[in-house]
Enzyme design. Structure first.
Site, PDB file in Angstrom:
ATOM      1  N   ASP A 270      -4.461  -1.640   1.300  1.00 54.48           N
ATOM      2  CA  ASP A 270      -3.513  -2.725   1.020  1.00 54.48           C
ATOM      3  C   ASP A 270      -4.154  -3.738   0.071  1.00 54.48           C
ATOM      4  O   ASP A 270      -5.374  -3.837  -0.019  1.00 54.48           O
ATOM      5  CB  ASP A 270      -3.125  -3.446   2.325  1.00 54.48           C
ATOM      6  CG  ASP A 270      -2.398  -2.519   3.285  1.00 54.48           C
ATOM      7  OD1 ASP A 270      -1.830  -1.519   2.816  1.00 54.48           O
ATOM      8  OD2 ASP A 270      -2.426  -2.810   4.495  1.00 54.48           O
TER       9      ASP A 270
HETATM   10  N1  URA Z   1      -4.586   0.411   7.378  1.00 54.74           N
HETATM   11  C1  URA Z   1      -3.939  -0.696   6.952  1.00 54.74           C
HETATM   12  O1  URA Z   1      -3.115  -1.257   7.662  1.00 54.74           O
HETATM   13  N2  URA Z   1      -4.229  -1.158   5.725  1.00 54.74           N
HETATM   14  C2  URA Z   1      -5.142  -0.588   4.912  1.00 54.74           C
HETATM   15  O2  URA Z   1      -5.375  -1.078   3.797  1.00 54.74           O
HETATM   16  C3  URA Z   1      -5.812   0.557   5.378  1.00 54.74           C
HETATM   17  C4  URA Z   1      -5.519   1.041   6.618  1.00 54.74           C
END
Ligand code: URA
Length: 235
Positions: free
Chosen positions: A103
Site C-alpha cells: 500500500d
Molecule cells: N497488507 C496490507 O494491508 N498492506 C500492505 O501493503 C501489505 C500487506
C-alpha cells in the site's frame, strides 16, 4: 570488446552516454575507475560497474528497494509518485516494475525487476513464498487472533491461507507472516481481530531480510546469491 560497445550491447548506455559516464568517473573495471570509453575489456572475466552497480550480460535487473511511505507500487500513476521513479538512471528506462504490491503508506522491502517470469512465480500462491510484516495497531488484538490467523480466516467471502501472527506482549503490534497477497490483507485481518493498523513495514521477502544498511527510499542490486535464493523459493 570496447568498453562503450559493451555498454550498448547490454542495453544500458549509448556510446555517447558511455563516453560521458567514463569522463564523469561513473565506470570501474576491476575496481579501477576508467576515464576512456574506447579501452578494451574482457566481458567474460572483468568486473565492470556503473555507479557502483555490477554490470553483466544478464538479461534482467533485480533491485531491493526500502520503500518509503507515499509511493505507489506501480510504474505509472496519475496522482502519486511511483516506486520505479526511485530507480537511478539508466535503470529507470529498463522496464523494471514492482514484484507485488505494498500500500502507499506501507514501507519496507520491495523487489523491483524486469524478470516477469520470476516475478510471476514469486507471487503465485502456489509457491507459498513467505512475506513478513511488522505492524503496530491502535488497540490490543483479540486473544483468539493467533488461532484465527493460523486457521486461515475469512475476509468477507474470501478464504485466507493459514498465516502466522506473533504478538508483542501488549498485543498492540507484532509480526505477521503471509504466503499470499490479497488487497489490504494485513489491515483487513487485523481489523477482523478488533484493531486498526497504524503502521506497516515489510521486513522480509522469501526468507531474505530487509537490509539494515538500506535507508528508506534507497535501492541496491541483489547479490547473485539472493537471485539464486529467489529462484529456488519460486521453484
Ligand atoms: N497488507 C496490507 O494491508 N498492506 C500492505 O501493503 C501489505 C500487506
Amino acid at each position: 570488446m570496447r568498453l562503450d560497445k559493451f555498454f550498448t550491447a547490454v542495453g544500458l548506455l549509448s556510446r555517447k552516454e558511455a563516453a560521458g559516464a567514463t569522463r564523469a568517473g561513473r565506470i570501474t573495471v576491476n575496481g579501477e575507475t576508467v576515464r576512456r570509453a574506447d579501452g578494451h575489456i574482457d566481458e567474460q572475466s572483468d568486473l565492470i560497474t556503473l555507479d557502483g552497480v555490477p554490470v553483466g550480460y544478464s538479461e534482467f535487473d533485480y533491485f531491493w528497494l526500502n520503500k518509503p511511505s507515499g509511493y505507489v507500487s506501480a510504474t505509472e500513476d496519475g496522482r502519486f509518485p511511483c516506486v520505479t521513479e526511485l530507480l537511478p538512471p539508466p535503470y529507470d528506462k529498463r522496464g523494471l516494475f514492482p514484484c507485488g504490491r505494498l500500500d502507499r503508506d506501507t514501507v519496507g522491502l520491495m523487489l523491483l525487476t524486469n524478470d516477469g517470469e520470476l516475478s510471476h512465480r514469486l507471487l503465485s500462491p502456489r509457491h507459498h513464498v513467505e512475506k513478513e510484516y511488522r505492524f503496530i495497531c491502535d488497540a490490543p488484538l483479540a486473544l483468539d487472533a493467533e488461532a484465527r490467523f493460523a486457521e486461515g480466516m475469512m475476509l468477507g467471502s474470501e478464504p485466507c491461507k493459514p498465516a502466522v501472527l506473533l504478538c508483542d506482549p501488549d498485543r498492540t503490534g507484532g509480526v505477521i507472516t503471509l504466503t499470499e497477497g490479497k488487497y489490504h490483507q494485513i489491515k483487513r485481518m487485523v481489523e477482523a481481530c478488533g484493531a486498526t493498523v497504524i503502521s506497516l513495514e515489510r521486513i522480509s521477502f522469501a526468507g531474505i531480510a530487509l537490509d539494515p544498511s538500506l535507508a528508506r527510499g534507497e535501492l541496491r542490486p541483489l547479490t547473485d546469491e539472493e537471485i539464486e535464493r529467489l529462484r529456488h523459493a519460486a521453484d
